[in-house]
Design an enzyme around this catalytic site. Structure first.
Site, short mmCIF file in Angstrom:
data_model
loop_
_atom_site.label_atom_id
_atom_site.label_comp_id
_atom_site.label_asym_id
_atom_site.label_seq_id
_atom_site.Cartn_x
_atom_site.Cartn_y
_atom_site.Cartn_z
CG ASP A 1 10.52 -2.15 5.77
OD1 ASP A 1 9.47 -2.26 6.39
OD2 ASP A 1 11.60 -2.57 6.10
CE LYS B 1 6.62 -8.67 5.91
NZ LYS B 1 6.51 -7.50 6.64
ZN LIG Z 1 8.57 -4.24 6.51
#
Ligand SMILES: [Zn+2]
Length: 400
Positions: free
Chosen positions: A317, A183
């Site tokens: 998220d 990421k």
């Molecule tokens: Zn995130």
């Protein structure tokens, strides 16, 4: 071998084919037959219910339960791991049998899940997001204190990196720590105090090394990318998914179509920041202002991407919004122009493709691992889907 028959239900198999009445037979944790008039040794009455494939959320943070920075600073280190166990269970209860952790979760949590020490979905981990100094992962506050959303510890090394050489080393550190996906933040973000979601982070030379090293380890890259330039730089570098995608311009959409890049929209996230602040969470004023500023562009970008045919995989998220409320995202995806059927494909087979597990998961088809969600009523009434889940199966075993 026991044949478990789920009898008399309607199957929405996740491939995009219309829902149809069918029996489903599970043997040794896998679907073996789907069709009319099947038999089995054990029978589950699914009449009046719809069978969906196990759902996916491609962007969660199980190691955080909220974004109240003051509360996080006052939470004992190891307490966070117990919260993660609770968060994972809440996620599974909502029909999600596969998640991709976008930062915070380490190899220990993943192994605990695999070994059955804790209950939850299967989980791919990114360990920690790579970020430039002053970027979205840099929790340096103007006071000089650091307020890390995720504490640095042996399982989750620091992710601040500048320059191609350091980038090479950092990617290798994440690979060593067990990352299934790397990421990176190619733009500023909302919750970080000193950056701007409209700015691009990292230069092309840094991103080229990042993708080269991830490739060498056989891993894809996911990019927190909000600014137009940050999105385009990520796509040009060969990154597999754009997370958030707040400021998508026409060129970015064109590039994503060309390269087959996925969009993981997380439409619920900015609203989550605002709601948390309204409920009294200690969130930096600058973050609250950013959340308010991005909402309109975020939804508009998503609608244009959908219209253009960009591949979408569901992601929330969660942590910014409560774990277990993941399906709220489906409603916003529908409002953004996807048909309910398309939303469910983005939450099943399309997400499985993004995560590289579609040969095993993501649809109800013979040969695949038997993850099933049983829902009563209309499966396309997304707003109330969560309340109507009657059972969740993973690998043919009832887990909820
Ligand atoms: Zn995130």
């Amino acid at each position: 071998m026991t044949r478990t028959l789920l009898r008399g239900g309607t199957v929405f198999d996740g491939t995009g084919a219309p829902a149809a009445e069918a029996d489903v037979v599970i043997e040794d944790g896998r679907f073996v037959e789907v069709g009319p008039g099947l038999d089995g040794d054990e029978e589950v009455d699914a009449s009046g219910l719809t069978l969906l494939p196990g759902l996916f959320d491609c962007h969660v943070h199980v190691m955080a339960s909220h974004v109240n920075f003051f509360k996080l600073a006052n939470t004992p280190f190891s307490y966070r791991f117990f919260e993660a166990a609770r968060n994972l269970a809440a996620t599974l209860a909502t029909g999600i049998t596969n998640v991709r952790d976008a930062g915070g979760a380490d190899l220990g949590i993943q192994q605990a899940l695999e070994d059955g020490l804790i209950r939850g979905p299967r989980m791919q981990i990114s360990v920690r997001m790579l970020s430039q100094t002053g970027g979205h992962g840099d929790c340096w506050m103007v006071s000089g204190q650091r307020m890390d959303l995720f504490p640095v510890h042996p399982g989750c090394p620091d992710g601040i990196v500048d320059g191609p050489d350091e980038m090479r080393r950092k990617v290798r550190e994440m690979v060593r720590a067990g990352a299934d996906v790397i990421k990176v933040a190619t733009s500023g973000g909302v919750l970080s105090p000193r950056d701007d979601p409209r700015h691009a982070h990292f230069r092309a030379a840094e991103l080229a090394v990042l993708v080269e090293e991830a490739d060498a380890a056989g891993l894809p890259v996911m990019a927190h990318a909000q600014s137009s330039e940050g999105i385009k730089a990520a796509v040009r570098a060969g990154i597999r998914s754009i997370e958030h995608g707040i400021y998508l311009d026409d060129e970015a959409i064109e590039l994503m179509l060309e390269r087959g890049t996925y969009l993981v929209p997380t439409l619920v996230a900015p609203t989550g920041v605002i709601r948390a602040a309204q409920a009294g969470a200690a969130i930096p004023e600058s973050s609250l202002r950013k959340a308010e500023a991005v909402i309109g562009s975020h939804r508009e970008s998503f609608a244009r991407a959908v219209d253009a045919g960009v591949k979408v995989a569901m992601g929330t998220d969660s942590a910014v919004t409560p774990h277990g409320d993941n399906l709220d995202e489906l409603v916003l995806m529908h409002e953004g122009g996807m048909k309910p059927e398309e939303v469910l494909v983005a939450t099943t087979l399309s997400a499985a493709r993004l995560m590289g597990v579609d040969h095993e998961l993501g649809s109800i088809e013979p040969g695949k691992r038997a993850d099933v969600v049983l829902v009563s009523g209309d499966p396309f009434d997304l707003a109330t889907l969560k309340e109507r889940i009657t059972a969740v199966y993973m690998d043919g075993r009832k887990v909820v």
